[in-house]
Structure formats: C-alpha cells, structure tokens
Scaffold this motif. Sequence first.
Motif, short mmCIF file in Angstrom:
data_model
loop_
_atom_site.label_atom_id
_atom_site.label_comp_id
_atom_site.label_asym_id
_atom_site.label_seq_id
_atom_site.Cartn_x
_atom_site.Cartn_y
_atom_site.Cartn_z
N SER A 138 -16.57 -44.27 -36.04
CA SER A 138 -16.02 -43.38 -35.03
C SER A 138 -16.44 -41.93 -35.30
CB SER A 138 -14.50 -43.49 -35.01
OG SER A 138 -13.93 -42.64 -34.06
N LEU A 139 -16.41 -41.51 -36.56
CA LEU A 139 -16.86 -40.17 -36.90
C LEU A 139 -18.33 -39.97 -36.51
CD1 LEU A 139 -16.39 -37.42 -38.21
CD2 LEU A 139 -16.91 -38.45 -40.44
N LEU A 140 -19.16 -40.97 -36.73
CA LEU A 140 -20.57 -40.88 -36.33
C LEU A 140 -20.70 -40.76 -34.81
CD1 LEU A 140 -22.26 -43.56 -38.64
CD2 LEU A 140 -21.85 -41.12 -39.08
N ALA A 141 -19.82 -41.45 -34.09
CA ALA A 141 -19.85 -41.39 -32.62
C ALA A 141 -19.58 -39.98 -32.13
CB ALA A 141 -18.83 -42.36 -32.03
N TYR A 142 -18.77 -39.22 -32.89
CA TYR A 142 -18.42 -37.85 -32.53
C TYR A 142 -19.40 -36.83 -33.12
CZ TYR A 142 -13.65 -39.06 -30.89
OH TYR A 142 -12.55 -39.53 -30.21
N TRP A 143 -20.54 -37.28 -33.66
CA TRP A 143 -21.39 -36.40 -34.46
C TRP A 143 -22.84 -36.39 -33.93
CZ3 TRP A 143 -18.75 -33.99 -38.51
CH2 TRP A 143 -19.50 -33.14 -39.32
N PHE A 178 -22.28 -51.71 -36.02
CA PHE A 178 -21.31 -52.27 -35.08
C PHE A 178 -20.19 -51.27 -34.81
CE2 PHE A 178 -17.12 -54.19 -34.55
CZ PHE A 178 -17.30 -54.99 -33.43
N TRP A 179 -19.66 -50.67 -35.86
CA TRP A 179 -18.54 -49.75 -35.70
C TRP A 179 -18.97 -48.45 -35.03
CZ3 TRP A 179 -14.08 -51.81 -35.66
CH2 TRP A 179 -13.80 -52.91 -36.47
N HIS A 180 -20.23 -48.05 -35.21
CA HIS A 180 -20.75 -46.86 -34.51
C HIS A 180 -20.80 -47.14 -33.01
CE1 HIS A 180 -24.24 -43.71 -34.15
NE2 HIS A 180 -23.15 -43.34 -33.52
N ALA A 181 -21.33 -48.29 -32.63
CA ALA A 181 -21.39 -48.65 -31.21
C ALA A 181 -19.99 -48.79 -30.63
CB ALA A 181 -22.17 -49.94 -31.03
N LEU A 182 -19.08 -49.45 -31.38
CA LEU A 182 -17.72 -49.61 -30.88
C LEU A 182 -17.03 -48.25 -30.77
CD1 LEU A 182 -15.21 -52.37 -31.59
CD2 LEU A 182 -14.44 -50.01 -31.85
N TRP A 214 -18.16 -46.74 -27.50
CA TRP A 214 -17.51 -47.49 -26.42
C TRP A 214 -16.05 -47.09 -26.28
CZ3 TRP A 214 -13.67 -51.28 -27.48
CH2 TRP A 214 -13.35 -52.17 -26.44
N LYS A 215 -15.36 -47.02 -27.40
CA LYS A 215 -13.94 -46.63 -27.40
C LYS A 215 -13.77 -45.19 -26.93
CE LYS A 215 -10.47 -45.82 -30.99
NZ LYS A 215 -10.16 -46.12 -32.40
N LEU A 216 -14.67 -44.30 -27.36
CA LEU A 216 -14.60 -42.90 -26.95
C LEU A 216 -14.74 -42.78 -25.43
CD1 LEU A 216 -14.43 -39.92 -27.61
CD2 LEU A 216 -16.86 -39.96 -28.23
N ALA A 217 -15.62 -43.58 -24.85
CA ALA A 217 -15.78 -43.57 -23.39
C ALA A 217 -14.50 -44.03 -22.70
CB ALA A 217 -16.95 -44.46 -22.99
N ILE A 218 -13.86 -45.04 -23.25
CA ILE A 218 -12.62 -45.56 -22.64
C ILE A 218 -11.49 -44.55 -22.79
CG2 ILE A 218 -10.86 -47.36 -22.86
CD1 ILE A 218 -13.16 -49.28 -23.63
N ILE A 219 -11.41 -43.89 -23.95
CA ILE A 219 -10.40 -42.85 -24.14
C ILE A 219 -10.63 -41.72 -23.13
CG2 ILE A 219 -9.62 -41.03 -25.71
CD1 ILE A 219 -10.11 -42.99 -28.02
N LEU A 227 -24.85 -44.03 -24.49
CA LEU A 227 -25.11 -43.88 -25.92
C LEU A 227 -24.67 -45.12 -26.70
CD1 LEU A 227 -24.06 -40.17 -26.62
CD2 LEU A 227 -26.37 -41.10 -26.49
N ALA A 228 -23.51 -45.67 -26.33
CA ALA A 228 -23.05 -46.90 -26.98
C ALA A 228 -24.03 -48.02 -26.76
CB ALA A 228 -21.67 -47.29 -26.45
N ASP A 229 -24.56 -48.13 -25.55
CA ASP A 229 -25.55 -49.16 -25.25
C ASP A 229 -26.81 -48.97 -26.07
OD1 ASP A 229 -26.41 -51.39 -23.28
OD2 ASP A 229 -28.02 -49.91 -23.10
#
Length: 349
Positions: free
Chosen positions: A248-253, A295-299, A302-307, A339-341
Amino acid sequence: MYPESAPAPGSAAELAIDRAHLRCWLLSLGLRCTGPIEITRIGAGNSNLTFLISDETGRRWVLRRPPLGELLASAHDVVREARVVDALHDTDVPVPRVLGVGAQDTVPLVLLEYIEGQVIENVTIARTLTPHQRRATGLAAARALARIHAVDLTAVGLTDLAGPHPYAARQLRRWSRQWEQSKTRDLPQVDQLTERLRAAVPDQRESTLVHGDFHLRNLITARADGSITAVLDWELCTLGDPLADLGSLLAYWPEPGEPAIAGFEMTMLPGFPSRQEIVDEYLSHTDRDPAALSFWHALGLWKLAIIAEGVRRRTLDNPDNATHAGAPSTEQIDHLVHLADVVATTTGL
C-alpha cells in the motif's frame, strides 16, 4: 498534531459539533479549557473528519468523528480506531494519546492529544524541505512501518481485532463489496482486476498488526531530522499480512518520470527515496520474504481506487465531507485503476 495548513471547507460540518457540549465534555475529562472554544476542520483526509479544537489560551486538542451522511456498515468506526491507538500508546509505535471517547447525540467523538510536528500533506510543504530531509523522512516511514508489524498483539490486547480468515480474502471481499455499494458508475476494469487478484492470492505466512492506510499524509514528522513522531488515521487497522502495508505504501509512492497520483506528487521531488529503497529499508529491519510484494502493490492501487470512489460518493452525497483538496475526479480514479492493471500485468498476476 496536524499541519497548520489552510482549513478545509465545511462550516456546516463544524456546526454539526455543538461547542457548548464539546466544552462541557472537555471539562468532564479533567482538561483545562479557558473561555469559548474554536473548531476548525483540518487535514487532507476524506474519511473520518478531523478537527482542531482550541481555547482562548492556545491549548489545543484534536477531535475525530465519522463523516456526514449515510455510512456503509462497519465503515468509519472511530471508537474502534481509538481502541487501537490507545492500545499502542506504550509500544514503540508513536501515536497520540486518546483523551476521551464520547458522543454528541448518536455521533461518536474521539478526543486526542495535539502533537507538534509537520504532516507532509502536499507538494508545497514538501518543497520547504531539503532533499536530505525528504530522504530521511521516507526512510523513517519504512522503519515506522516495521515497528507497527513488530507489535506484540497479545501484550497490547489486540488479538481479537480481526477474524480468522486469511487477510487477502478478507480484503478482496470487503473492498469489492465496498465498490458495489459506493461506485458512481460502472467500471468493468475494476471487476476484471478483482478477479485477477483473487486468482493470484499468495499464501499468508504470518499475521501482524496492519495499519491499512499507511502513507506520508498519515504521519507527523519532526522537521529537524525527519523522524516519525506519530502515526495517524488507524481507521482501517486490522490483523493480516504485513506486506499488505508495504504494498500500500508503494501504491502511494509515485517516482519521477511516472504519472502522478493526485495528492501524492510530493514523493516525486528530489531526495525522497525510491520505492526500492523503501522496500530495502523495511526488509533490513524485518528480514521478511518480499516474494508476494507485487501482489500487494497491485492490490494497494486497486484498493486506493475504490477508496477514492467512496470519497467521491460521500462528497457528492454531502459536499461538507470534502476537504480543501476536493473530491477525487473520475479521471483520477480511472488513473489509479490503470496503474493497478499495469502493476498486475508487468508482474505476471
């Protein structure tokens, strides 16, 4: 405890808190409160609402309450959040003290101590830091995350924070349901990503405390050395796979040269460590196997988009829930899904 930045709009949200009731509550908690109190919406968060409370002598506290309007079941539970923060107070994880848990009518309220420091909530604040300060903060964030995952759950009484089911399955179930309940339009790519993630769930090897929304804007930092003086916003905290927080931190970075992620462009400035350096710093303090991190970076994306879609829905339903940054646009949410894709595709999920 939060940055002294421009207050968010929402006078109606402020008026939803009765000043006289709040002042009486402060006094009942044994807190000194002189004269009338002021209430100001602060922070860039779009979920639970956060307010700076001050009296005429300059004493300050922080108040948390759920957003306005109709809420999804189990979401925005500030009382549960307060329980977690209170449990962590005597650990190596820096958190504010919980001063009181109460209610106005049926609305739960949590009062927290005000912690001096700085929240790097936008590029403007990040630009006031030197490259050395930015790097120190980024690496300190990785170490703070490692401390969260080292908490002894039995010692702090949080072993019952989540059910026995594997964390990835719980996350996919919860957030896909959240998408269905809060989406403002059909977006088939989200459903396709959900199925790809379900098909690629890694085995869970351990269960630790998981913050659930760990990023720069949820940290108070010391400007002098970049150390983390408090970790905020424990609303999504649970028990699960620690690599989920790192992903999740990587998703925000986002990094230089990549498309920006709205609200998190600051990590693209010179000095902030790369995602790989964040990973290396975290692993150097945990010795964990990073095999499932993609996997957790992609999730996480995905979760950030849903939030973000949920934030957009709540703001459309009640504009007073918006912060000064406004609600995410459909273009920004679509970008997160893309980005998740990309992460899922390039890592073979």
